[in-house]
Scaffold this motif. Sequence first.
Motif, PDB file in Angstrom:
ATOM      1  N   ALA A  84       0.823  -1.214   0.000  1.00 44.63           N
ATOM      2  CA  ALA A  84       0.000   0.000   0.000  1.00 44.63           C
ATOM      3  C   ALA A  84       0.859   1.267   0.000  1.00 44.63           C
ATOM      4  CB  ALA A  84      -0.930  -0.014   1.209  1.00 44.63           C
ATOM      5  N   LYS A  85       1.933   1.279   0.777  1.00 46.31           N
ATOM      6  CA  LYS A  85       2.805   2.460   0.842  1.00 46.31           C
ATOM      7  C   LYS A  85       3.450   2.741  -0.516  1.00 46.31           C
ATOM      8  CE  LYS A  85       6.645   4.344   3.520  1.00 46.31           C
ATOM      9  NZ  LYS A  85       7.592   4.078   4.625  1.00 46.31           N
ATOM     10  N   LEU A  87       2.346   1.710  -3.467  1.00 43.76           N
ATOM     11  CA  LEU A  87       1.293   2.097  -4.419  1.00 43.76           C
ATOM     12  C   LEU A  87       0.881   3.554  -4.229  1.00 43.76           C
ATOM     13  CD1 LEU A  87      -0.885  -1.136  -4.428  1.00 43.76           C
ATOM     14  CD2 LEU A  87       0.492  -0.237  -6.325  1.00 43.76           C
ATOM     15  N   ALA A  88       0.834   4.009  -2.988  1.00 46.80           N
ATOM     16  CA  ALA A  88       0.506   5.415  -2.733  1.00 46.80           C
ATOM     17  C   ALA A  88       1.575   6.320  -3.321  1.00 46.80           C
ATOM     18  CB  ALA A  88       0.351   5.654  -1.236  1.00 46.80           C
ATOM     19  N   LYS A  89       2.832   5.931  -3.170  1.00 46.77           N
ATOM     20  CA  LYS A  89       3.931   6.718  -3.742  1.00 46.77           C
ATOM     21  C   LYS A  89       3.819   6.757  -5.262  1.00 46.77           C
ATOM     22  CE  LYS A  89       8.987   6.895  -3.914  1.00 46.77           C
ATOM     23  NZ  LYS A  89      10.235   6.300  -3.389  1.00 46.77           N
ATOM     24  N   TYR A  90       3.564   5.604  -5.872  1.00 48.48           N
ATOM     25  CA  TYR A  90       3.442   5.559  -7.331  1.00 48.48           C
ATOM     26  C   TYR A  90       2.254   6.393  -7.803  1.00 48.48           C
ATOM     27  CZ  TYR A  90       6.654   1.619  -6.721  1.00 48.48           C
ATOM     28  OH  TYR A  90       7.709   0.820  -6.378  1.00 48.48           O
ATOM     29  N   LYS A  91       1.187   6.391  -7.026  1.00 45.71           N
ATOM     30  CA  LYS A  91       0.012   7.196  -7.380  1.00 45.71           C
ATOM     31  C   LYS A  91       0.369   8.686  -7.380  1.00 45.71           C
ATOM     32  CE  LYS A  91      -4.831   7.884  -6.221  1.00 45.71           C
ATOM     33  NZ  LYS A  91      -5.935   7.513  -5.339  1.00 45.71           N
ATOM     34  N   ARG A  92       1.177   9.114  -6.409  1.00 43.68           N
ATOM     35  CA  ARG A  92       1.602  10.525  -6.369  1.00 43.68           C
ATOM     36  C   ARG A  92       2.367  10.908  -7.631  1.00 43.68           C
ATOM     37  NH1 ARG A  92       3.066   9.141  -1.135  1.00 43.68           N
ATOM     38  NH2 ARG A  92       5.298   9.286  -1.616  1.00 43.68           N
ATOM     39  N   LYS A  94       1.695   9.641 -10.500  1.00 45.84           N
ATOM     40  CA  LYS A  94       0.772   9.359 -11.611  1.00 45.84           C
ATOM     41  C   LYS A  94       1.251   8.186 -12.462  1.00 45.84           C
ATOM     42  CE  LYS A  94      -0.922  14.100 -11.915  1.00 45.84           C
ATOM     43  NZ  LYS A  94      -0.309  14.726 -10.797  1.00 45.84           N
TER      44      LYS A  94
END
Length: 145
Positions: A84-85, A87-92, A94
């Motif tokens: 999750a951590k 994936l959150a970074k990758y989402k930031r 984009k």
Amino acid sequence: MLYVVTGPPAGGKSSWIDAHAKPSDIVIDLDRITLALTGPGAPNWNQHPLHIRVAHRARYAAIDEALQLLDQLDVYLIHTMPGAKALAKYKRYKARIITVDPGEAIVMQRIEAMRSPAMERVATRWYRARAGRPREAMPQASRSW
């Protein structure tokens, strides 16, 4: 653009990148990094744990540097099972998340043919973590097994 390529061991993540990345792109792949840091004749897979330890450090440094260059080039990053951590970074950033999965039977055949038996446990864990989720991955095999 950041492309995060996920999938089970021996699933074809590197082959997918080889088919999509350009020579000017950055590819961060632990297997390639480990191979680059070892002597002639070192195996492509099943590397020594000390080699992998050094390669992990190089991978983290490469990720940190490459993320600063996303406005200038594309980055392809293999991350088998991002949490999750991550994936959150990758989402930031984009990121586009790509899942490469030719299917469990093919993966297990590939592991038996080319990888350490320990990779069976990693693949099993990957498939269990995805149980009940829709299959969004590539259904085709990269070659006949």
